[in-house]
Design an enzyme around this catalytic site. Sequence first.
Site, PDB file in Angstrom:
ATOM      1  N   HIS A  52      -6.177   9.773  -0.504  1.00  0.00           N
ATOM      2  CA  HIS A  52      -6.864   9.813   0.786  1.00  0.00           C
ATOM      3  C   HIS A  52      -6.051  10.449   1.911  1.00  0.00           C
ATOM      4  O   HIS A  52      -6.553  10.535   3.043  1.00  0.00           O
ATOM      5  CB  HIS A  52      -7.327   8.402   1.187  1.00  0.00           C
ATOM      6  CG  HIS A  52      -6.233   7.386   1.248  1.00  0.00           C
ATOM      7  ND1 HIS A  52      -5.909   6.594   0.173  1.00  0.00           N
ATOM      8  CD2 HIS A  52      -5.394   7.019   2.234  1.00  0.00           C
ATOM      9  CE1 HIS A  52      -4.924   5.789   0.504  1.00  0.00           C
ATOM     10  NE2 HIS A  52      -4.587   6.030   1.757  1.00  0.00           N
ATOM     11  N   ASP A  62      -7.698   1.707   2.539  1.00  0.00           N
ATOM     12  CA  ASP A  62      -7.225   2.654   3.552  1.00  0.00           C
ATOM     13  C   ASP A  62      -8.090   3.891   3.753  1.00  0.00           C
ATOM     14  O   ASP A  62      -7.978   4.533   4.787  1.00  0.00           O
ATOM     15  CB  ASP A  62      -5.787   3.088   3.225  1.00  0.00           C
ATOM     16  CG  ASP A  62      -5.091   3.723   4.419  1.00  0.00           C
ATOM     17  OD1 ASP A  62      -5.465   3.416   5.567  1.00  0.00           O
ATOM     18  OD2 ASP A  62      -4.157   4.516   4.210  1.00  0.00           O
ATOM     19  N   HIS A 111       0.863  -1.179   0.000  1.00  0.00           N
ATOM     20  CA  HIS A 111       0.000   0.000   0.000  1.00  0.00           C
ATOM     21  C   HIS A 111       0.898   1.227   0.000  1.00  0.00           C
ATOM     22  O   HIS A 111       1.584   1.507   0.978  1.00  0.00           O
ATOM     23  CB  HIS A 111      -0.917   0.011   1.227  1.00  0.00           C
ATOM     24  CG  HIS A 111      -1.721   1.274   1.329  1.00  0.00           C
ATOM     25  ND1 HIS A 111      -2.585   1.679   0.345  1.00  0.00           N
ATOM     26  CD2 HIS A 111      -1.778   2.235   2.285  1.00  0.00           C
ATOM     27  CE1 HIS A 111      -3.151   2.825   0.686  1.00  0.00           C
ATOM     28  NE2 HIS A 111      -2.666   3.188   1.855  1.00  0.00           N
ATOM     29  N   ASP A 139       1.086   5.110  -0.278  1.00  0.00           N
ATOM     30  CA  ASP A 139       0.418   6.415  -0.224  1.00  0.00           C
ATOM     31  C   ASP A 139       1.092   7.393  -1.177  1.00  0.00           C
ATOM     32  O   ASP A 139       2.314   7.567  -1.143  1.00  0.00           O
ATOM     33  CB  ASP A 139       0.476   6.981   1.194  1.00  0.00           C
ATOM     34  CG  ASP A 139      -0.390   6.210   2.162  1.00  0.00           C
ATOM     35  OD1 ASP A 139      -1.589   6.061   1.877  1.00  0.00           O
ATOM     36  OD2 ASP A 139       0.128   5.754   3.198  1.00  0.00           O
TER      37      ASP A 139
END
Length: 1020
Positions: free
Chosen positions: A385, A135, A11, A13
């Site tokens: 996000h 997330d 994951h 970001d």
Amino acid sequence: MLNVHLVAHTHDDVGWLKTVDQYFYGVKNSIQHAGVQYILDSVISALLAEPTRRFIYVEIAFFSRWWNQQTNATQEIVRKLVHQGRLEFVNGGWVMNDEATTHYGAIVDQMTLGLRFLEDTFGTDGRPRVAWHIDPFGHSREQASLFAQMGFDGFFLGRIDYQDKQLREDSLEMEQVWRGSTSLEPPAADLFTGILPNMYNPPQNLCWDMLCGDNPVVEDPRSPEYNVKTLVTYFLKVATNQGQHYRTNHTVMTMGSDFQYENANLWFENLDKLIRQVNAQQANGSRVHVLYSSPACYLWELHKANLTWSVKKDDFFPYADGPHMFWTGFFTSRPALKRYERLSYNFLQVCNQLEALAGREATLGPYGRGDSALLNEAMAVLQHHDAVSGTAKQHVVNDYARQLAEGWGPCEVLLSNALAWLSGSKLAFSFCRELNMSICPPSQKSASFHVVVYNPLGRKVDQMVRLPVSKGVFLVKDPNGKTVLSDVVVVPSSDPQEHSPELLFSASVPALGFSIYSVTRMNQMMPQAPPPNSAPHKSQYRSLAIENEVVVVPSSDPQEHSPELLFSASVPALGFSIYSVTRMNQMMPQAPPPNSAPHKSQYRSLAIENEYIRATFDPDTGLLKEIRNKDKKLLLPVSQAFFWYIASAGDDKSRQSSGAYIFRPEEQKPFPVSRWAQIRLVKTALVQEVHQSFSAWCSQVVRLYQGQRHLELEWTVGPIPVGDAWGKEVISRFDTPMKTNEYFYTDSNGREILRRRRNYRPTWALKQTEPVAGNYYPVNTRIYIEDGRMQLTVLTDRSQGGSSLTDGSLELMVHRKLLKDDDRGVGEPLLEKGSGEVVRGRHLVLLDRVDSAAAEHRLLAEREVLAPQVVLAPADGARYRPRATPIKQFSGLRRELPPSVHLLTLARWGPDMLLLRLEHQFTAGEDSSRNLSAPVTVDLRDLFSTFAITHLQETTLAANQPRASASRLQWTPNTGPTPHPAPSTLDPSSITLQPMEIRTFVASVQWKDSKTRSRFRFSS
């Protein structure tokens, strides 16, 4: 067998603790060890080493950058892995977007950007089948609807409310069908949705990344570190327990986490051993089978089970990961960035439209090479996000703003080229990026100039233009040379140094007597509370000291104010109007001397009004008192003021504090910024305004233009004082006597409306621990209350958190300044410096009848999101080409679109190709007064004035596959079977839109040359 699907993933970001570039290159590892380029290098090598291994990847913003740095040989290897299904893309957006603070148009754009890269690079092999939002901090219903319309088979989530998850595990509803729309006919917006068992992390003790500390699998029985038996026994227990919460004999385990797999061999070596050792136990009677898998493969197995699934019709807001831990603060965090993102969305659509209307002349013109790609990518990054949500570190937020600013430059060149081509005039176009601060040098320094107003909507608009100017009297002429009524309005300065402060406190005085209060000026801006270690609790503190406040009173000296030119512009659909402005050789009328201004107590009937609205203010407090809709004969007492909650720093119930993510007020009742406002009344022929000053850091202008059916509240908040050691969360609150029965309404990403109820969740019995924060919801464009007869609606200019905590009341959080981190990873308190400290914004307030309110607030929200773009130019300029006839008014449409139809996208797609999206912006049965909820038909033949459509192909929403050949897995909901109508034939002369339907087309076009173009200029 119980089949355990291991999903190897990372994951990544797109900005959070480090910037996008720092994450990609592995810079600043002292902040967080992460280097995405090395993750992808390592994963590709590990996949090549063992053919059974599989891996999924999500964030195309990173992958596309990595891909463009690879050799042809490496690219060919990756193509082969993708073709084999061993490297699989899921979701496929440029980023994994937030769902609370994003606008649906920006979501569609960023998904289109990522999915197009995959389609262009890998063809159908790279097309994701599964949406993957592991997330984001809560999930919107509109997001599910959009994903369904993009053609996804299913959707997997990581975070849902802890109470909701517990109930779902007990009732075996971790997977169900999510009905994303109340208007679209099922299954158009139905999406199979699964909640992952461990958010997106591996099970405890089974993390084998270089960032983890768990023991590896040791298979050698001769080694004193041998642990296979213990590990296998533990794994079988975990898998069995997990499988008990799901309905089929398949369960999924996410094997990875944030920025993992930089040394992919660590993960894969241990997963290889785990699979081998666990499956070997089948010889001893074990019924657990482990395999490398992917979300799409897991979903396929669920579909083959042929079960009937429950249906969800609400959303997953607000999200809490424990008692007193509601993630509702980020709905408002960093409001300046949220506004900049919304403005950039507006500007990008204008940029895209003018590029489509002008063709190649927009990209290669007299002002250089124009390009929309940079702003398109920057806007896509902002949907991440941890970006528009406001939950990144300050230096990362600064970098997000930098990316937007750099994206504006090439778009400004593109706009200049397009406007020159379409108008036939080569002018030195200027863009005023700081109009919200009343700064625009071209209008303030020029004696004469042109104002170009471009309207991105499919209908004509009348727009009030406000420009800061120097002192004087101005003559404004419309495109036909007729003089336009204009005003110069004196605007009070927002600089607190230019105001006079007044101390305010309440004194209690006995009958026929006196009381003496002592006043001491402290050596700081605001009075301090005693030091924290010696101070009594805040609830006790109020009994020891008098509540007081310093109120800043606007100066009456007109020299300290900024004049603004005001005039109304009429702009055709998808077009522009050019107005000329000239400063006359005479002085500006002086304001009356201070001693002639009436005292506030003399305003016994203080009101502003036009032909539709009358707003009355209390002459003693200066606060809004009443709104009257004269057209609909409605009268509603409304009090509006600003308040602030004390941000919790933790207490005996929980250590949880307010932070970038979490909203947790220390007390349920907020404190007023001030119980009254110093006011100044401004009335001209075009506008009436009440300027309210609540404190040194909070002011507002309540404004009513002529012909306007809504009240405009322009607020300025900041810098929020925290010298008293209290973090503050500032709200604007509207109080009315309406009986609303605990209900209020908020939009979902700017589209459909959801009904909310205090202290209630539609799918489980809520145990409320935070009566304020636990009732906050995201407000992207509007929130309202109604009593069956009247509706009070407040529209926002950015995403904010909002609620109705008592009947008849609405509140919106406008700004936050916090002194503690909330322990969710960002590692710093929300203490913005510089441009983020002082925030200016607008709330638009409508009072209407319930049966007609929908039309007003939807159409006004459309105008607010896609407001006209104002461009300035000097009065003199050459012709673009010798034979070109300059024009001052133009429309890109031959006829206006119907009110219920919104032109969501008009953008360049390729050589002689455009992307076109039309949407029906009303829900089924929403508008009864004007029948705007009915299906509507549009004729695309010869609709546009600068190009002709030669071929039309309809696609899915994200434009990555033809609609005619798109297919999705069909699921059986427990509400009964759903019909599957065959797609209708495509007829450009008859494009019908059902309520809430978006139809997407790729159009081959032929642009008209300059001689032909002149025949299609708009005639007023």
